[in-house]
Design an enzyme around this catalytic site. Structure first.
Site, PDB file in Angstrom:
ATOM      1  NE  ARG A 163     -17.998 -28.190  42.806  1.00 46.36           N
ATOM      2  CZ  ARG A 163     -17.936 -26.928  43.254  1.00 46.36           C
ATOM      3  NH1 ARG A 163     -18.037 -26.671  44.520  1.00 46.36           N
ATOM      4  NH2 ARG A 163     -17.747 -25.955  42.399  1.00 46.36           N
ATOM      5  NE  ARG A 185     -15.426 -26.791  50.350  1.00 48.94           N
ATOM      6  CZ  ARG A 185     -15.699 -25.602  49.811  1.00 48.94           C
ATOM      7  NH1 ARG A 185     -15.077 -24.542  50.238  1.00 48.94           N
ATOM      8  NH2 ARG A 185     -16.594 -25.493  48.857  1.00 48.94           N
ATOM      9  NE  ARG A 189      -9.023 -27.675  49.651  1.00 52.38           N
ATOM     10  CZ  ARG A 189      -8.370 -26.593  50.079  1.00 52.38           C
ATOM     11  NH1 ARG A 189      -7.158 -26.723  50.575  1.00 52.38           N
ATOM     12  NH2 ARG A 189      -8.923 -25.409  49.994  1.00 52.38           N
ATOM     13  CG  ASP A 231     -12.639 -26.237  39.552  1.00 58.17           C
ATOM     14  OD1 ASP A 231     -13.413 -26.464  40.485  1.00 58.17           O
ATOM     15  OD2 ASP A 231     -12.739 -25.238  38.821  1.00 58.17           O
ATOM     16  CE1 TYR A 257     -16.320 -18.657  38.283  1.00 59.94           C
ATOM     17  CE2 TYR A 257     -17.197 -20.095  36.589  1.00 59.94           C
ATOM     18  CZ  TYR A 257     -17.209 -19.638  37.890  1.00 59.94           C
ATOM     19  OH  TYR A 257     -18.108 -20.134  38.784  1.00 59.94           O
TER      20      TYR A 257
HETATM   21  C1  LIG Z   1     -18.602 -23.271  38.439  1.00 64.57           C
HETATM   22  C2  LIG Z   1     -17.776 -24.499  38.730  1.00 64.57           C
HETATM   23  C3  LIG Z   1     -16.484 -24.529  39.319  1.00 64.57           C
HETATM   24  N1  LIG Z   1     -16.110 -25.867  39.396  1.00 64.57           N
HETATM   25  C4  LIG Z   1     -17.111 -26.667  38.917  1.00 64.57           C
HETATM   26  C5  LIG Z   1     -18.170 -25.834  38.464  1.00 64.57           C
HETATM   27  C6  LIG Z   1     -19.417 -26.304  37.783  1.00 64.57           C
HETATM   28  C7  LIG Z   1     -20.426 -26.829  38.734  1.00 64.57           C
HETATM   29  C8  LIG Z   1     -21.039 -25.806  39.629  1.00 64.57           C
HETATM   30  O1  LIG Z   1     -21.740 -24.915  39.132  1.00 64.57           O
HETATM   31  O2  LIG Z   1     -20.859 -25.945  40.861  1.00 64.57           O
HETATM   32  C9  LIG Z   1     -17.141 -28.118  38.779  1.00 64.57           C
HETATM   33  C10 LIG Z   1     -16.449 -28.938  39.776  1.00 64.57           C
HETATM   34  N2  LIG Z   1     -15.657 -28.564  40.838  1.00 64.57           N
HETATM   35  C11 LIG Z   1     -15.223 -29.666  41.499  1.00 64.57           C
HETATM   36  C12 LIG Z   1     -15.690 -30.803  40.810  1.00 64.57           C
HETATM   37  C13 LIG Z   1     -15.246 -32.195  41.210  1.00 64.57           C
HETATM   38  C14 LIG Z   1     -16.028 -33.316  40.874  1.00 64.57           C
HETATM   39  C15 LIG Z   1     -17.294 -33.488  41.707  1.00 64.57           C
HETATM   40  O3  LIG Z   1     -17.198 -34.050  42.824  1.00 64.57           O
HETATM   41  O4  LIG Z   1     -18.393 -33.143  41.219  1.00 64.57           O
HETATM   42  C16 LIG Z   1     -16.497 -30.354  39.759  1.00 64.57           C
HETATM   43  C17 LIG Z   1     -17.301 -31.156  38.755  1.00 64.57           C
HETATM   44  C18 LIG Z   1     -14.368 -29.673  42.697  1.00 64.57           C
HETATM   45  C19 LIG Z   1     -14.265 -28.461  43.503  1.00 64.57           C
HETATM   46  N3  LIG Z   1     -14.085 -27.176  43.073  1.00 64.57           N
HETATM   47  C20 LIG Z   1     -13.932 -26.335  44.147  1.00 64.57           C
HETATM   48  C21 LIG Z   1     -14.001 -27.102  45.335  1.00 64.57           C
HETATM   49  C22 LIG Z   1     -13.793 -26.585  46.747  1.00 64.57           C
HETATM   50  C23 LIG Z   1     -12.328 -26.387  46.943  1.00 64.57           C
HETATM   51  C24 LIG Z   1     -11.836 -26.701  48.338  1.00 64.57           C
HETATM   52  O5  LIG Z   1     -11.658 -27.905  48.686  1.00 64.57           O
HETATM   53  O6  LIG Z   1     -11.571 -25.735  49.057  1.00 64.57           O
HETATM   54  C25 LIG Z   1     -14.211 -28.434  44.936  1.00 64.57           C
HETATM   55  C26 LIG Z   1     -14.328 -29.641  45.831  1.00 64.57           C
HETATM   56  C27 LIG Z   1     -13.664 -24.857  44.072  1.00 64.57           C
HETATM   57  C28 LIG Z   1     -14.453 -24.088  43.093  1.00 64.57           C
HETATM   58  N4  LIG Z   1     -14.459 -24.308  41.749  1.00 64.57           N
HETATM   59  C29 LIG Z   1     -15.338 -23.428  41.146  1.00 64.57           C
HETATM   60  C30 LIG Z   1     -15.885 -22.609  42.159  1.00 64.57           C
HETATM   61  C31 LIG Z   1     -16.936 -21.525  41.930  1.00 64.57           C
HETATM   62  C32 LIG Z   1     -15.311 -22.998  43.352  1.00 64.57           C
HETATM   63  C33 LIG Z   1     -15.480 -22.334  44.701  1.00 64.57           C
HETATM   64  C34 LIG Z   1     -16.750 -22.699  45.345  1.00 64.57           C
HETATM   65  C35 LIG Z   1     -16.512 -23.747  46.397  1.00 64.57           C
HETATM   66  O7  LIG Z   1     -15.538 -23.584  47.137  1.00 64.57           O
HETATM   67  O8  LIG Z   1     -17.308 -24.695  46.491  1.00 64.57           O
HETATM   68  C36 LIG Z   1     -15.632 -23.376  39.712  1.00 64.57           C
END
Ligand SMILES: Cc1c2[nH]c(c1CCC(=O)O)Cc1[nH]c(c(CCC(=O)O)c1C)Cc1[nH]c(c(CCC(=O)O)c1C)Cc1[nH]c(c(C)c1CCC(=O)O)C2
Length: 341
Positions: A23, A27, A36, A73, A150
């Site tokens: 990640r 943010r 974003r 994602d 999910y």
């Molecule tokens: C379960 C899961 C998700 N997404 C992901 C997982 C597996 C890893 C983990 O367990 O954290 C994987 C993921 N999500 C994102 C990436 C991008 C690549 C990276 O930088 O690693 C990766 C590899 C961007 C993201 N995916 C998400 C964001 C935040 C969105 C925003 O900018 O508002 C980002 C940068 C949103 C997201 N997407 C998901 C959730 C639960 C959420 C909300 C939680 C949060 O807001 O952090 C599903």
């Protein structure tokens, strides 16, 4: 070859080790928040190849990490199957009915997956073009079990809906996993074709399962993906991240799936797993130690470096970086890992 790919190929321990962070585009970075806001929504950002490539490169420019991970994602695969996904302070999905008919109604034609997944491939090509050759580009996908949690109705609730479905109607749940294996494998193959040089399979909800479900829902589907991807892309470097499984679960997973790299969560003693002959290790600093900084960060980093001194190792967090992480702490982490480099 990049330091990251060299170590992932299992050649040898390198000091300092390559480093990237799960990640890492997110943010906690003001430049991410700016893009974003321009994109309007998270999904809008994921679906815009130019902007997705831009945020993929941001953490490399700022921190000089050894690898970039494509910005997307794990839930895009679910959208490719024709199931609705929205984000509103986290993912929101209508629960899939736990029956054969609901699984049969999902999209199973790869030609129909392609338009949904193509922006990820376009972003990969753009990101690769913007990276120097000493930096690696990582693609990724969610593992079938985590995606199914999910789809069945929520991940962060001990995955109750998915577990119940797996017990009550094994036939339709296994059909869902099989479809996810096909779509995830195809997505990873397309990512390699577009410029990814390694991929990571995120199984965020692999923990807490009884051994029979772990084997059936986590290990077997991942093994099938590794096989399918390697059949299309010989020697494709693959990292597995089954989070929360404990040491024996992790070792079983590594041996059965044949992944090249194992991303390790913060609860695992890296010294114990480094002693076992296995895949290249990646991890496993507690993201909260990075938020805290100071002594917690220093002792966390030191113990990881000591435990992995003699094995091929990639420094990472044990889970994604948190939005509250101070940027100075990331610089401090890099100094601790790389010395004066
Ligand atoms: C379960 C899961 C998700 N997404 C992901 C997982 C597996 C890893 C983990 O367990 O954290 C994987 C993921 N999500 C994102 C990436 C991008 C690549 C990276 O930088 O690693 C990766 C590899 C961007 C993201 N995916 C998400 C964001 C935040 C969105 C925003 O900018 O508002 C980002 C940068 C949103 C997201 N997407 C998901 C959730 C639960 C959420 C909300 C939680 C949060 O807001 O952090 C599903």
């Amino acid at each position: 070859m990049s330091l990251f790919l060299d170590v992932l190929a299992g050649k040898k321990a390198r000091t300092p080790p390559p480093i990237w962070m799960m990640r890492q585009a997110g943010r906690y970075l003001p430049e991410y928040r700016e893009v974003r806001a321009k994109a309007g929504s998270f999904l809008g950002l994921c679906g815009n190849p130019e902007l997705a490539a831009e945020v993929t490169l941001q953490p490399i420019r700022r921190f000089d990490f050894d690898a970039a991970i494509i910005f997307s994602d794990i839930l895009t695969v679910i959208m490719a199957l024709g199931h609705a996904v929205t984000f509103d302070e986290g993912p929101k999905l209508p629960p899939l009915e736990p029956h054969r008919e609901a699984v049969a109604a999902l999209q199973r034609d790869p030609a129909r997956w392609r338009p949904v997944l193509a922006p990820v491939c376009e972003a990969l090509a753009l990101a690769r073009a913007g990276l120097s050759h000493d930096k690696a580009l990582i693609g990724f996908a969610g593992a079938p079990w985590t995606l199914a949690t999910y789809m069945a109705g929520g991940g962060n609730d001990e995955q109750k809906a998915a577990r119940l479905w797996a017990y009550r109607d094994p036939e339709s749940f296994d059909a869902l996993l099989a479809l996810l294996v096909d779509c995830v494998s195809q997505h990873l193959i397309w990512q390699f074709e577009a410029g990814a040089e390694a991929v990571q399979i995120f199984d965020s909800w692999a923990g807490g399962l009884p051994p029979v479900l772990f084997e059936r829902c986590v290990v077997k589907p991942t093994q099938a993906i590794v096989e399918k991807v390697r059949a299309a892309v010989p020697n494709a470097p693959i990292i597995g991240f089954p989070r929360g499984t404990g040491l024996t679960g992790l070792l079983d997973y590594a041996e059965a799936t044949g992944v090249d790299g194992l991303s390790v969560d913060p609860a695992i003693d890296l010294g114990l797993i480094a002693a076992a002959e296995g895949p290249v290790l990646q991890g496993n600093l507690d993201p909260l130690a990075l938020v805290a900084g100071g002594d917690a960060l220093r002792t966390g980093v030191e113990s990881i470096l000591k435990a992995t001194k003699h094995v091929p190792f990639i420094f990472n967090l044990g889970h994604g970086i948190l939005p509250t992480t101070p940027i100075e702490h990331v610089h401090e982490l890099l100094k601790l890992v790389r010395g004066t480099r």
